[in-house]
Design a protein around this motif. Structure first.
Motif, PDB file in Angstrom:
ATOM      1  N   GLY A 297       0.814  -1.216   0.000  1.00  0.00           N
ATOM      2  CA  GLY A 297       0.000   0.000   0.000  1.00  0.00           C
ATOM      3  C   GLY A 297       0.841   1.256   0.000  1.00  0.00           C
ATOM      4  N   LEU A 298       1.939   1.244   0.763  1.00  0.00           N
ATOM      5  CA  LEU A 298       2.826   2.407   0.790  1.00  0.00           C
ATOM      6  C   LEU A 298       3.528   2.574  -0.548  1.00  0.00           C
ATOM      7  CD1 LEU A 298       4.055   4.755   2.317  1.00  0.00           C
ATOM      8  CD2 LEU A 298       5.734   3.186   3.309  1.00  0.00           C
ATOM      9  N   ARG A 299       3.933   1.443  -1.157  1.00  0.00           N
ATOM     10  CA  ARG A 299       4.561   1.525  -2.490  1.00  0.00           C
ATOM     11  C   ARG A 299       3.604   2.170  -3.492  1.00  0.00           C
ATOM     12  NH1 ARG A 299       4.635  -4.051  -5.118  1.00  0.00           N
ATOM     13  NH2 ARG A 299       2.427  -3.457  -5.081  1.00  0.00           N
ATOM     14  N   ASP A 300       2.353   1.727  -3.504  1.00  0.00           N
ATOM     15  CA  ASP A 300       1.380   2.288  -4.450  1.00  0.00           C
ATOM     16  C   ASP A 300       1.158   3.779  -4.184  1.00  0.00           C
ATOM     17  OD1 ASP A 300       1.167  -0.243  -5.463  1.00  0.00           O
ATOM     18  OD2 ASP A 300      -0.721  -0.720  -4.430  1.00  0.00           O
ATOM     19  N   ASP A 301       1.175   4.171  -2.928  1.00  0.00           N
ATOM     20  CA  ASP A 301       0.989   5.579  -2.600  1.00  0.00           C
ATOM     21  C   ASP A 301       2.163   6.415  -3.110  1.00  0.00           C
ATOM     22  OD1 ASP A 301      -0.638   7.623  -1.035  1.00  0.00           O
ATOM     23  OD2 ASP A 301       1.328   7.861  -0.080  1.00  0.00           O
TER      24      ASP A 301
END
Length: 858
Positions: A297-301
């Motif tokens: 999720g952090l990567r996608d953000d």
């Protein structure tokens, strides 16, 4: 050492005294720091007003390092402030300003504020009564504020802070009501938090001070954010760094990356976030993502953030925008300057990128943003709220409407201050445009007028260099006064008519021939303007004369163009202040006027756009709550025979001013202490002194085409030289030659606004007033050269004490100069030496010092 979190009220309650030690620098916060604190306090006051102060976190001011002093019998508990004296002193000065503002309508609450913040409540005498004792250098100015002495708010850093907050409170609460400021008081007491670090008996306080102030270059917000991000990515960190973070960091750079992170918070609804709070805000936001969706999720953000970064580059560098029309409006917003348009521009481009709006919708929406900025400036709407209004735009837009319509509706809303067509027309006819905004904004408006002619061969303003010219000159000769006498009606004097018209838009144009036009009669100006490449100048040249009728007629034509160029708000029953914006500006200006100075009704009228001097006088005579109204005199420096005190006091206006430090020569106040219209305007528009004291926008360009220095004001340029030749005829040629060599080498000259026109040789290092650096100021009548160590200490590279000491030593090597200032006191001093030193060898040695100064600055 012991650390604990506390509020401002808990810190100062009880019988305590905080002492600033000698090894601390003197008070040095400036208007930027004051504004940041006021914005933070205002945000917390809004939380209090909303009733959710229990849930919302307060604002963290930073650490306060204290060393307890062993108490003596029957005395207060004393603390040495090792670190944090700037914020602690500022909070106390804010409390002084709040008390004095409230005293205008509620003496009981003012006394409560005085006891709550500023003094120990027990019956202590002498210095024990004060909760804060600054260093000896700052103490007289600070105690004058606490004691409400007539000299409070002088022309020093302590006085400037006090006057800033008086002005901010006057603008926030122009009427004078406790309900308008009680949340400010609550936020000051309960919503500003600090961490107090108390030293123990074995701690070396000097070592603590050195370690706190010599820790090298601090980490940027982007550095802190990067460290946090990759602590949260133990598995994906290397992949995300190579494919997402490093390319984004390379494309943007550290400063723009911080701006992107700030804008991302704004787009997520944190509209009051500042660039200094990026790390904390993003940390809270990203922690929720990690908790919910893990590393993926952090990567996608971060992928989403990089996409926004590419869009942001179009805002910074409009040539990257592929759509020609969008590129043009982004270029205009860049030319307007500042950061206020960043949130709406990034949001609008994001909508297009995601297919939720068309390029045409985006174009119209950005044109509304441009109009909002320009119309407010022309109509002299207060500028302090623009940033917050535009920051709130992305989150506040109605999602069920087309983008341009939603932007139009939001900006047209109540209390947004988007002027209507009739307000715009009235401002163009009557307002002193030459005093409004910055030189960048004034030139922008006139360029847009010229571009609206759509000439087949338009002037390329990126290559041409034009400055603002008064067609009817600022100093009208007899020919001009004779022309105006023909236009006078109902007993008008031509001088009054000149004052009312000279700075309005109808009398202003752009030209590259400013020096040739000068103060010539209109016939000579016609010949020059008729050869201009600008269509609007050839229109002026076609007029048979240039008086009231022609100036007002041109104003009407420009108003028609303005209405076509800049879109109008939607019709709405917007709530307006009970007072016109001119009166709000007048209150703010007078609240900023230092003790020991005075101004005139005419200067106030010119600086605020509040009409003619008689109108200003009538307003002050009817409003008891206007701060410092007694500091306004007639043009000759004498009291108005109609002046009276609202509170019935018996002393004269002159006696009150003398107690504050104003000198009188006969019946008139000393002209050297008068603050003119330029100085008044600069008090409420940071940077305006430099902008309006120099010829509009004109200057040399550096290798990249950026403005390197402005051209000097012809009037002040001439006045300085006239004073120099009158009072120091034996030195005039040498000093003038020295200054001309300074200009030839790339420097520029700034001239002061007081009666004794001072001159400072300056270098431009960056944008805004903080981007200028200067070593000395020449005073031709008093015959002195002031060395501005106190200002240099805040500007690179002279924040290093060794460079200040070297400057002092180099000056002391000149025969006749003796600056007896110890190293430890340089940061707070502005000593002088006689101008008579600058002859023969002394002049040559001084020129060498200026050359050394230039090399160090570059």
């Amino acid at each position: 050492m012991e650390a604990r979190e506390t509020t401002f009220q808990r810190l100062i309650q009880g019988d305590n005294q905080f002492q600033i030690p000698l090894f601390q620098r003197t008070y040095s916060w400036d208007a930027v720091d004051h504004q940041r604190l006021w914005d933070d306090l205002f945000e917390q006051a809004t939380v209090c007003a909303g009733g959710d102060s229990e849930e919302a976190a307060g604002h963290f001011l930073g650490p306060l390092v204290l060393d307890p002093i062993p108490p003596l019998p029957d005395t207060v508990q004393r603390w040495t402030v090792i670190d944090g004296q700037q914020r602690l002193t500022t909070l106390m000065l804010l409390a002084c300003a709040l008390r004095d503002h409230v005293r205008g309508f509620d003496t009981g609450k003012a006394d409560l504020i005085h006891r709550r913040y500023l003094v120990n409540e027990e019956d202590y005498s002498g210095l024990d009564a004060y909760r804060l004792l600054p260093t000896q250098a700052d103490r007289p100015a600070y105690l004058a504020c606490v004691d409400a002495d007539p000299t409070a708010g002088g022309d020093d850093s302590i006085g400037a802070a006090y006057r800033f907050f008086r002005s901010a409170l006057a603008e926030h609460d122009p009427v004078g009501e406790w309900d308008a400021v009680r949340h400010i008081d609550q936020a000051l007491r309960h919503r500003l938090t600090l961490v107090t670090i108390t030293s123990g008996p074995r701690d070396n306080v000097f070592r603590i001070f050195e370690s706190l102030n010599n820790t090298g270059k601090p980490l940027s917000q982007a550095d802190l954010l990067r460290n946090y991000v990759f602590m949260q990515l133990p598995r994906l960190g290397e992949q995300v760094y190579d494919k997402v973070w490093l390319p984004m960091q390379t494309e943007l750079g550290a400063h723009r990356l911080t701006t992107l992170a700030w804008l991302d918070l704004v787009l997520h609804g944190q509209t009051r976030a500042t660039s200094s709070e990026v790390y904390q805000g993003q940390q809270r936001r990203m922690a929720k993502i990690v908790e919910k969706a893990g590393e993926e999720g952090l990567r996608d953000d971060l992928v989403r953030l990089r996409r926004l970064g590419r869009l942001l580059l179009r805002v910074f560098e409009h040539r990257r925008e592929p759509d020609a029309e969008l590129r043009a409006v982004l270029e205009r917003l860049t030319e307007w300057g500042g950061e206020a348009h960043y949130p709406p521009a990034l949001h609008i481009l994001d909508q297009v990128e995601r297919g939720e709006a068309s390029a045409d919708e985006a174009l119209l929406a950005l044109r509304h943003v441009e109009s909002f900025l320009v119309r407010r400036m022309i109509c002299r709407e207060p500028s302090h709220s623009v940033r917050q209004i535009l920051a709130a735009l992305p989150a506040a837009l109605e999602r069920d409407r087309p983008l341009s319509e939603a932007v139009h509706r939001y900006l047209s809303g109540p209390r947004r201050g988007w002027p209507r067509d009739e307000e715009l027309r009235e401002a163009i006819r009557t307002q002193p445009f030459y005093w409004q905004g910055s030189s960048r904004h004034r030139s922008f408006v006139l360029r847009r007028f010229e571009e609206s002619y759509a000439a087949p061969e338009p002037v390329d303003f990126s290559r041409a260099w034009a400055t603002i010219e008064h067609v009817m000159p600022q100093r009208a000769g007899q020919e001009w006064l004779d022309m105006l006498r023909e236009d006078a009606v109902d007993g008008e004097r031509p001088e009054e008519l000149h004052d009312a018209l000279v700075h309005t838009l109808g009398n202003l144009t752009l030209t590259g021939e400013n020096g040739r036009l000068s103060n010539h009669p209109f016939e000579r100006k016609q010949q020059i303007l008729d050869q201009s490449a600008l269509r609007m100048n050839r229109e002026i040249a076609a007029a048979e004369r240039w008086g009231r009728t022609e100036i007002l007629g041109r104003a009407e034509q420009l108003a028609d163009r303005a209405v076509r160029i800049w879109s109008a708000p939607l019709p709405a029953d917007a709530a307006h202040s009970d007072e016109r914006s001119e009166w709000l500006r007048l209150r703010k200006v007078l609240a900023s006027l230092p003790a020991g100075s005075w101004t005139t009704y005419k200067d106030l009228a010119a600086a605020t756009g509040a009409g003619i001097p008689q109108t200003v006088g009538a307003y002050l005579a009817k409003h008891a709550d206007v701060p410092n109204a007694h500091r306004v005199l007639r043009a000759d420096g004498t009291s108005s025979p109609d002046f009276s005190w609202f509170d019935g006091r018996t002393e004269s206006q002159r006696e009150a001013l003398e107690r504050e430090g104003v000198r009188f020569v006969g019946a008139a106040a000393d002209k050297a202490q008068r603050v003119g219209a330029t100085g008044l305007a600069a008090m409420v528009e940071p940077g305006l002194t430099l902008a309006s004291d120099t010829k509009e926008g004109k200057g040399a360009k550096d290798a990249k085409g950026a403005t390197a220095r402005p051209e000097v004001s012809g009037e002040r340029h001439d006045n300085f030289r006239a004073l120099l030749r009158r009072h120091r005829p034996d030195l005039a040629d040498g000093v003038v030659g020295l200054l001309e060599r300074w200009e030839a080498a790339g420097g520029w000259l700034w001239y002061g606004a007081a009666e004794e026109t001072s001159c400072a040789p300056m270098l431009r290092q960056g944008p805004g007033p903080q981007g200028a650096v200067w070593p000395v100021v020449f005073y031709p009548r008093s015959g002195s050269v002031e060395v501005v160590f106190a200002y240099l200490a805040k500007r690179e590279p002279f924040t290093r004490p060794l460079l200040l000491a070297e400057l002092r030593d180099r000056l002391n090597a000149i025969p006749g100069v003796n600056l007896a200032v110890p190293d430890a006191e340089l940061v707070g001093r502005r000593p002088s030496f006689p101008l008579t030193v600058l002859r023969g060898e002394g002049l040559d040695r001084f020129a060498e010092v200026l050359e050394w100064f230039r090399q160090q600055s570059q």
